[in-house]
Scaffold this motif. Structure first.
Motif, PDB file in Angstrom:
ATOM      1  N   PRO A  71      29.870 -14.880   7.379  1.00 50.36           N
ATOM      2  CA  PRO A  71      30.045 -14.646   8.818  1.00 50.36           C
ATOM      3  C   PRO A  71      29.127 -13.553   9.370  1.00 50.36           C
ATOM      4  CG  PRO A  71      32.170 -14.961   7.793  1.00 50.36           C
ATOM      5  CD  PRO A  71      31.170 -14.892   6.676  1.00 50.36           C
ATOM      6  N   THR A  72      28.725 -12.596   8.509  1.00 50.97           N
ATOM      7  CA  THR A  72      27.788 -11.557   8.958  1.00 50.97           C
ATOM      8  C   THR A  72      26.437 -12.176   9.316  1.00 50.97           C
ATOM      9  OG1 THR A  72      28.874  -9.914   7.562  1.00 50.97           O
ATOM     10  CG2 THR A  72      26.665  -9.389   8.326  1.00 50.97           C
ATOM     11  N   ILE A  73      26.014 -13.160   8.536  1.00 52.01           N
ATOM     12  CA  ILE A  73      24.751 -13.845   8.835  1.00 52.01           C
ATOM     13  C   ILE A  73      24.873 -14.604  10.150  1.00 52.01           C
ATOM     14  CG2 ILE A  73      23.118 -15.614   8.061  1.00 52.01           C
ATOM     15  CD1 ILE A  73      23.760 -14.824   5.204  1.00 52.01           C
ATOM     16  N   TYR A  74      25.992 -15.286  10.347  1.00 51.50           N
ATOM     17  CA  TYR A  74      26.212 -15.984  11.612  1.00 51.50           C
ATOM     18  C   TYR A  74      26.155 -15.003  12.783  1.00 51.50           C
ATOM     19  CZ  TYR A  74      27.903 -20.072   8.989  1.00 51.50           C
ATOM     20  OH  TYR A  74      28.001 -21.155   8.158  1.00 51.50           O
ATOM     21  N   HIS A  75      26.686 -13.807  12.576  1.00 51.47           N
ATOM     22  CA  HIS A  75      26.725 -12.802  13.634  1.00 51.47           C
ATOM     23  C   HIS A  75      25.318 -12.385  14.042  1.00 51.47           C
ATOM     24  CE1 HIS A  75      27.941  -9.292  15.931  1.00 51.47           C
ATOM     25  NE2 HIS A  75      27.189  -8.523  15.151  1.00 51.47           N
ATOM     26  N   TYR A  76      24.446 -12.197  13.073  1.00 53.35           N
ATOM     27  CA  TYR A  76      23.103 -11.708  13.375  1.00 53.35           C
ATOM     28  C   TYR A  76      22.106 -12.811  13.702  1.00 53.35           C
ATOM     29  CZ  TYR A  76      24.462  -7.037  11.857  1.00 53.35           C
ATOM     30  OH  TYR A  76      25.072  -5.817  11.757  1.00 53.35           O
ATOM     31  N   LEU A  77      22.279 -14.002  13.122  1.00 50.00           N
ATOM     32  CA  LEU A  77      21.237 -15.023  13.247  1.00 50.00           C
ATOM     33  C   LEU A  77      21.730 -16.413  13.625  1.00 50.00           C
ATOM     34  CD1 LEU A  77      19.170 -13.930  10.147  1.00 50.00           C
ATOM     35  CD2 LEU A  77      18.314 -13.977  12.489  1.00 50.00           C
ATOM     36  N   GLY A  78      22.955 -16.747  13.328  1.00 50.10           N
ATOM     37  CA  GLY A  78      23.425 -18.097  13.618  1.00 50.10           C
ATOM     38  C   GLY A  78      23.486 -18.934  12.358  1.00 50.10           C
ATOM     39  N   ASN A  79      23.397 -20.259  12.516  1.00 51.98           N
ATOM     40  CA  ASN A  79      23.531 -21.163  11.374  1.00 51.98           C
ATOM     41  C   ASN A  79      22.236 -21.258  10.565  1.00 51.98           C
ATOM     42  OD1 ASN A  79      21.803 -22.997  12.696  1.00 51.98           O
ATOM     43  ND2 ASN A  79      23.520 -24.021  13.692  1.00 51.98           N
ATOM     44  N   LYS A  80      22.266 -22.057   9.528  1.00 51.13           N
ATOM     45  CA  LYS A  80      21.137 -22.131   8.602  1.00 51.13           C
ATOM     46  C   LYS A  80      19.869 -22.645   9.286  1.00 51.13           C
ATOM     47  CE  LYS A  80      19.942 -24.185   4.118  1.00 51.13           C
ATOM     48  NZ  LYS A  80      20.369 -25.139   3.076  1.00 51.13           N
ATOM     49  N   ASP A  81      20.000 -23.630  10.171  1.00 51.50           N
ATOM     50  CA  ASP A  81      18.840 -24.140  10.897  1.00 51.50           C
ATOM     51  C   ASP A  81      18.212 -23.044  11.748  1.00 51.50           C
ATOM     52  OD1 ASP A  81      17.202 -26.499  12.067  1.00 51.50           O
ATOM     53  OD2 ASP A  81      18.084 -25.565  13.856  1.00 51.50           O
ATOM     54  N   GLN A  82      19.037 -22.250  12.398  1.00 46.14           N
ATOM     55  CA  GLN A  82      18.526 -21.159  13.238  1.00 46.14           C
ATOM     56  C   GLN A  82      17.853 -20.085  12.403  1.00 46.14           C
ATOM     57  OE1 GLN A  82      22.370 -20.482  15.046  1.00 46.14           O
ATOM     58  NE2 GLN A  82      21.693 -21.270  17.023  1.00 46.14           N
ATOM     59  N   VAL A  83      18.367 -19.850  11.208  1.00 44.08           N
ATOM     60  CA  VAL A  83      17.738 -18.882  10.304  1.00 44.08           C
ATOM     61  C   VAL A  83      16.351 -19.373   9.912  1.00 44.08           C
ATOM     62  CG1 VAL A  83      17.859 -17.773   8.038  1.00 44.08           C
ATOM     63  CG2 VAL A  83      19.932 -18.009   9.419  1.00 44.08           C
ATOM     64  N   LEU A  84      16.237 -20.644   9.537  1.00 47.87           N
ATOM     65  CA  LEU A  84      14.940 -21.200   9.150  1.00 47.87           C
ATOM     66  C   LEU A  84      13.968 -21.179  10.316  1.00 47.87           C
ATOM     67  CD1 LEU A  84      13.083 -22.581   7.114  1.00 47.87           C
ATOM     68  CD2 LEU A  84      14.076 -24.777   7.800  1.00 47.87           C
ATOM     69  N   CYS A 131       6.617 -19.520   4.121  1.00 44.34           N
ATOM     70  CA  CYS A 131       7.706 -20.407   4.532  1.00 44.34           C
ATOM     71  C   CYS A 131       7.206 -21.476   5.498  1.00 44.34           C
ATOM     72  CB  CYS A 131       8.818 -19.579   5.178  1.00 44.34           C
ATOM     73  SG  CYS A 131      10.329 -20.502   5.514  1.00 44.34           S
ATOM     74  N   VAL A 132       6.267 -21.106   6.371  1.00 49.86           N
ATOM     75  CA  VAL A 132       5.684 -22.079   7.301  1.00 49.86           C
ATOM     76  C   VAL A 132       5.023 -23.217   6.531  1.00 49.86           C
ATOM     77  CG1 VAL A 132       3.882 -22.456   9.038  1.00 49.86           C
ATOM     78  CG2 VAL A 132       5.318 -20.399   9.153  1.00 49.86           C
ATOM     79  N   ILE A 133       4.235 -22.854   5.517  1.00 49.87           N
ATOM     80  CA  ILE A 133       3.490 -23.850   4.752  1.00 49.87           C
ATOM     81  C   ILE A 133       4.427 -24.719   3.923  1.00 49.87           C
ATOM     82  CG2 ILE A 133       1.671 -24.214   3.035  1.00 49.87           C
ATOM     83  CD1 ILE A 133       0.786 -23.002   5.777  1.00 49.87           C
ATOM     84  N   ARG A 134       5.490 -24.127   3.418  1.00 49.15           N
ATOM     85  CA  ARG A 134       6.391 -24.853   2.523  1.00 49.15           C
ATOM     86  C   ARG A 134       7.495 -25.609   3.241  1.00 49.15           C
ATOM     87  NH1 ARG A 134       7.270 -21.375  -3.006  1.00 49.15           N
ATOM     88  NH2 ARG A 134       5.069 -20.974  -3.431  1.00 49.15           N
ATOM     89  N   THR A 135       7.572 -25.463   4.573  1.00 48.91           N
ATOM     90  CA  THR A 135       8.631 -26.121   5.335  1.00 48.91           C
ATOM     91  C   THR A 135       8.121 -27.386   6.001  1.00 48.91           C
ATOM     92  OG1 THR A 135       9.767 -24.020   5.782  1.00 48.91           O
ATOM     93  CG2 THR A 135      10.266 -25.860   7.249  1.00 48.91           C
ATOM     94  N   GLY A 136       8.718 -28.524   5.678  1.00 47.18           N
ATOM     95  CA  GLY A 136       8.389 -29.768   6.350  1.00 47.18           C
ATOM     96  C   GLY A 136       9.165 -29.883   7.655  1.00 47.18           C
ATOM     97  N   ASP A 137       8.607 -30.591   8.620  1.00 43.10           N
ATOM     98  CA  ASP A 137       9.271 -30.760   9.914  1.00 43.10           C
ATOM     99  C   ASP A 137      10.690 -31.288   9.762  1.00 43.10           C
ATOM    100  OD1 ASP A 137       6.802 -30.049  10.779  1.00 43.10           O
ATOM    101  OD2 ASP A 137       6.423 -31.841  11.975  1.00 43.10           O
ATOM    102  N   GLU A 138      10.875 -32.150   8.776  1.00 44.94           N
ATOM    103  CA  GLU A 138      12.166 -32.821   8.615  1.00 44.94           C
ATOM    104  C   GLU A 138      13.284 -31.859   8.197  1.00 44.94           C
ATOM    105  OE1 GLU A 138      10.262 -32.531   4.682  1.00 44.94           O
ATOM    106  OE2 GLU A 138       9.565 -33.193   6.658  1.00 44.94           O
ATOM    107  N   ALA A 139      12.934 -30.665   7.753  1.00 44.64           N
ATOM    108  CA  ALA A 139      13.955 -29.704   7.333  1.00 44.64           C
ATOM    109  C   ALA A 139      14.721 -29.132   8.519  1.00 44.64           C
ATOM    110  CB  ALA A 139      13.311 -28.568   6.541  1.00 44.64           C
ATOM    111  N   LEU A 140      14.124 -29.217   9.711  1.00 49.72           N
ATOM    112  CA  LEU A 140      14.724 -28.613  10.899  1.00 49.72           C
ATOM    113  C   LEU A 140      15.460 -29.632  11.749  1.00 49.72           C
ATOM    114  CD1 LEU A 140      11.613 -26.459  11.682  1.00 49.72           C
ATOM    115  CD2 LEU A 140      13.886 -25.474  11.399  1.00 49.72           C
ATOM    116  N   ALA A 141      16.423 -29.156  12.504  1.00 49.59           N
ATOM    117  CA  ALA A 141      17.127 -30.004  13.464  1.00 49.59           C
ATOM    118  C   ALA A 141      16.163 -30.410  14.574  1.00 49.59           C
ATOM    119  CB  ALA A 141      18.317 -29.241  14.044  1.00 49.59           C
ATOM    120  N   PRO A 142      16.439 -31.502  15.295  1.00 54.24           N
ATOM    121  CA  PRO A 142      15.488 -32.021  16.292  1.00 54.24           C
ATOM    122  C   PRO A 142      14.965 -30.992  17.289  1.00 54.24           C
ATOM    123  CG  PRO A 142      17.218 -33.615  15.922  1.00 54.24           C
ATOM    124  CD  PRO A 142      17.588 -32.398  15.119  1.00 54.24           C
ATOM    125  N   GLU A 143      15.826 -30.177  17.880  1.00 56.45           N
ATOM    126  CA  GLU A 143      15.360 -29.197  18.865  1.00 56.45           C
ATOM    127  C   GLU A 143      14.507 -28.114  18.213  1.00 56.45           C
ATOM    128  OE1 GLU A 143      15.448 -29.128  22.227  1.00 56.45           O
ATOM    129  OE2 GLU A 143      16.141 -31.190  21.916  1.00 56.45           O
TER     130      GLU A 143
END
Length: 221
Positions: A71-84, A131-143
């Motif tokens: 919950p501390t992570i949610y407080h500062y950053l939000g869900n996993k997609d938002q963190v990425l 992280c930019v190089i290793r992250t594929g577009d499909e890892a993120l939510a549509p927005e």
């Protein structure tokens, strides 16, 4: 206690409190502490995404590494997609800043392009650029994916602009700007996958040597 003595006592207490530093953090100190905690969560998250992969890393894992609750992570950053999204946005933001700084440099277009390429490679070997190089577009939510792609298009546009400016002032020969941008980016993205920070060469040394090799291919002879 008389009113006169009470009044004097009150004044003395107020003067003592004014003279001493308050034990309570100021609004500025609270903001700084919050930003420091947020930055620590982001750094831990991005390192774990790079080590294990986004899908193999949970926010529970990140929380455990920092010794905090999820919950501390949610407080500062939000869900996993938002963190990425925040992690890749930081990396891409560093590249956009590098392009801006390179355009402001003195010298020829080729000088500005080379300065950008060195910084481009360095960023891609750091945690957030990696992280930019290793992250594929499909890892993120549509927005989030839309934002990610827009920032990557900005980087591509910045690199092409620096190449075009160098051609225009004659400091590099005419070429296919699009193809050159793809070639340079392709070469300088790879260290994000193979460079070892514990190895013999620092990221700065790798960046300068790689750009030196590439520059011999596009600078006038």
């Amino acid at each position: 206690m008389s009113r006169l003595l009470a009044g004097k006592f009150s004044v003395n207490v107020e003067q003592t409190m004014d003279a001493a530093q308050s034990p309570f953090p100021s609004a500025q100190e609270k903001r700084a502490a919050r930003e420091a905690k947020r930055a620590a969560v982001l750094r831990a998250a991005v390192q774990m995404f790079n080590e294990r992969g986004f899908h193999q890393t949970s926010l529970d894992d990140v929380a455990a590494r920092l010794g905090i609750s999820k919950p501390t992570i949610y407080h500062y950053l939000g869900n996993k997609d938002q963190v990425l999204l925040e992690c890749v946005s930081i990396g891409l933001g560093q590249l956009i800043e590098a392009a801006e700084q390179s355009r402001a440099r003195e010298g020829t277009g080729a000088d500005r392009l080379i300065a950008f390429l060195v910084r481009y490679a360095e960023v891609n070997m750091d945690d957030f650029g990696r992280c930019v190089i290793r992250t594929g577009d499909e890892a993120l939510a549509p927005e989030s994916r839309k934002r990610f792609r827009a920032l990557k298009r900005q980087i591509d546009s910045d690199m092409r602009g620096l190449i075009a400016a160098a051609i225009e002032d004659g400091s590099i020969p005419p070429c296919d700007v699009r193809l050159m941008a793809f070639t340079l980016a392709g070469a300088l993205n790879w260290p994000a996958r193979w460079h070892d920070h514990g190895g013999a060469l620092s990221s700065e040394a790798v960046a300068r040597q790689m750009v030196g090799i590439l520059a011999r291919g596009f600078l006038p002879r």
